[in-house]
Design an enzyme around this catalytic site. Sequence first.
Site, PDB file in Angstrom:
ATOM      1  N   GLY A   5       0.830  -1.208   0.000  1.00 18.19           N
ATOM      2  CA  GLY A   5       0.000   0.000   0.000  1.00 18.19           C
ATOM      3  C   GLY A   5       0.854   1.244   0.000  1.00 18.19           C
ATOM      4  O   GLY A   5       1.937   1.251  -0.597  1.00 18.19           O
TER       5      GLY A   5
ATOM      6  N   ASP B 218       4.000  -7.360 -14.860  1.00 22.57           N
ATOM      7  CA  ASP B 218       5.065  -6.405 -15.192  1.00 22.57           C
ATOM      8  C   ASP B 218       4.890  -5.162 -14.314  1.00 22.57           C
ATOM      9  O   ASP B 218       3.857  -4.494 -14.384  1.00 22.57           O
ATOM     10  CB  ASP B 218       4.943  -6.051 -16.688  1.00 22.57           C
TER      11      ASP B 218
ATOM     12  N   ALA C 136       6.022   1.059 -14.641  1.00 23.05           N
ATOM     13  CA  ALA C 136       5.039   2.156 -14.593  1.00 23.05           C
ATOM     14  C   ALA C 136       3.993   2.013 -13.486  1.00 23.05           C
ATOM     15  O   ALA C 136       3.000   2.742 -13.490  1.00 23.05           O
ATOM     16  CB  ALA C 136       4.354   2.341 -15.939  1.00 23.05           C
ATOM     17  N   ALA C 137       4.228   1.115 -12.534  1.00 20.53           N
ATOM     18  CA  ALA C 137       3.299   1.014 -11.394  1.00 20.53           C
ATOM     19  C   ALA C 137       3.270   2.353 -10.653  1.00 20.53           C
ATOM     20  O   ALA C 137       2.211   2.851 -10.264  1.00 20.53           O
ATOM     21  CB  ALA C 137       3.742  -0.094 -10.448  1.00 20.53           C
ATOM     22  N   GLY C 138       4.460   2.940 -10.478  1.00 20.94           N
ATOM     23  CA  GLY C 138       4.552   4.233  -9.793  1.00 20.94           C
ATOM     24  C   GLY C 138       3.860   5.333 -10.591  1.00 20.94           C
ATOM     25  O   GLY C 138       3.200   6.212 -10.022  1.00 20.94           O
ATOM     26  N   ASP C 139       3.999   5.282 -11.902  1.00 19.93           N
ATOM     27  CA  ASP C 139       3.361   6.308 -12.751  1.00 19.93           C
ATOM     28  C   ASP C 139       1.844   6.227 -12.640  1.00 19.93           C
ATOM     29  O   ASP C 139       1.158   7.251 -12.539  1.00 19.93           O
ATOM     30  CB  ASP C 139       3.759   6.118 -14.223  1.00 19.93           C
TER      31      ASP C 139
ATOM     32  N   SER D 136      -2.319  -1.744 -12.883  1.00 17.93           N
ATOM     33  CA  SER D 136      -1.332  -1.529 -13.953  1.00 17.93           C
ATOM     34  C   SER D 136      -0.268  -2.622 -14.003  1.00 17.93           C
ATOM     35  O   SER D 136       0.366  -2.813 -15.040  1.00 17.93           O
ATOM     36  CB  SER D 136      -0.668  -0.159 -13.802  1.00 17.93           C
TER      37      SER D 136
ATOM     38  N   LYS E 112      -0.714  -6.239 -16.321  1.00 23.26           N
ATOM     39  CA  LYS E 112      -0.530  -6.355 -17.777  1.00 23.26           C
ATOM     40  C   LYS E 112       0.885  -5.943 -18.136  1.00 23.26           C
ATOM     41  O   LYS E 112       1.501  -5.149 -17.416  1.00 23.26           O
ATOM     42  CB  LYS E 112      -1.501  -5.424 -18.500  1.00 23.26           C
TER      43      LYS E 112
ATOM     44  N   GLY F 171       3.763  -3.865 -20.195  1.00 25.63           N
ATOM     45  CA  GLY F 171       3.877  -2.544 -20.815  1.00 25.63           C
ATOM     46  C   GLY F 171       3.512  -1.442 -19.838  1.00 25.63           C
ATOM     47  O   GLY F 171       3.038  -1.693 -18.730  1.00 25.63           O
TER      48      GLY F 171
HETATM   49  O1  RIB Z   1       8.216   4.419 -14.926  1.00 26.78           O
HETATM   50  C1  RIB Z   1       8.323   3.579 -16.027  1.00 26.78           C
HETATM   51  C2  RIB Z   1       9.037   4.269 -17.141  1.00 26.78           C
HETATM   52  O2  RIB Z   1      10.363   4.511 -16.772  1.00 26.78           O
HETATM   53  C3  RIB Z   1       9.120   3.459 -18.415  1.00 26.78           C
HETATM   54  O3  RIB Z   1       8.002   3.620 -19.253  1.00 26.78           O
HETATM   55  C4  RIB Z   1      10.412   3.925 -19.016  1.00 26.78           C
HETATM   56  O4  RIB Z   1      10.245   4.720 -20.141  1.00 26.78           O
HETATM   57  C5  RIB Z   1      11.136   4.671 -17.901  1.00 26.78           C
HETATM   58  O5  RIB Z   1      11.141   5.989 -18.153  1.00 26.78           O
END
Ligand code: RIB
Length: 305
Positions: free
Chosen positions: A224, A245, A248-251, A281, A284, A286
Amino acid sequence: MKKICVLGSINIDLVTKAIEFPIPGETIPGIEFNTFPGGKGANQAVAASKLGAEVIFLGKIGNDVFGEMALSALIEAKVDTRYIKKEDISTGVASITVNKSGQNSIICVPGANGMIDVAYVKANKKAIDDADILMLQLEIPIETVEWAAQYAFTNNKLVILDPAPARKLSKALLSNCSFITPNETELEIISEIKVLNVDSLESAKQALIQQGVSTIVHKCSSKGAYLLTKDDQLLIPGYKVEVVDTTAAGDSFNAGLAVSLAQGKGTEESIQFANAVGALSVTKIGAQSAMPTMSVVMEFIKKNN
Ligand code: RIB
């Protein structure tokens, strides 16, 4: 809903799936290869837009086919791309390896992202003026992040900084952020304190609060996220999912947080929503391709709470 401006990187991710990461000097067989639009800035923008927010983007692509590919992905996700500039250099590229547990290792070549200077943001500051929330990460020159945070914060915008990739940050930048959202490594680097338990977490929090941060949202993957403020240390539990995968979990977490705050929700509720977006996220492969829509997130929360 409030409007979001994202200032940040645009990459193309070259993703190789393998059983394990190779060790130096080793050649190993891979399982699968894909080319995905990525970059922390673009990922956050696409994720927020997929969740229904109005998103405007500040960033740069290179003069190559990857730039066109990345731009198309942003347009397809309905991100406002009118301020994106093309430079005569390569588009940012991330070479990513994903192992059988869904962990990743990434090498990023900034390309056009390295040319996002203060002059570019100053020339296009209308994008920030027109938004209520500014989302920042650290894949572009730090002086640009610092300028944008200060400009936005002094103009009463909510500033959300994802301090990734991790690096030491100036007091000036920290004090111009409404929220910073470090994971464990990032928290340790920014605070210069090894976080081993609730006591060291408290020390890391105090160190950052002394530097002017008001709210820290400490991401702890499936555990969490902690909401850390002057008087609080509250864990908002995450969700257990099957990890494919973690890229980008943080994004996606940051996008979830921004969108929920943009809807006027409170911080705790927004973190819970962000936990769900982040969890979905990682199910999947990517980055942008793995970002869920609002209806998928709501359904997931309903089923799992
Ligand atoms: O946070 C994930 C991203 O980090 C990826 O998409 C990659 O481009 C890197 O910048």
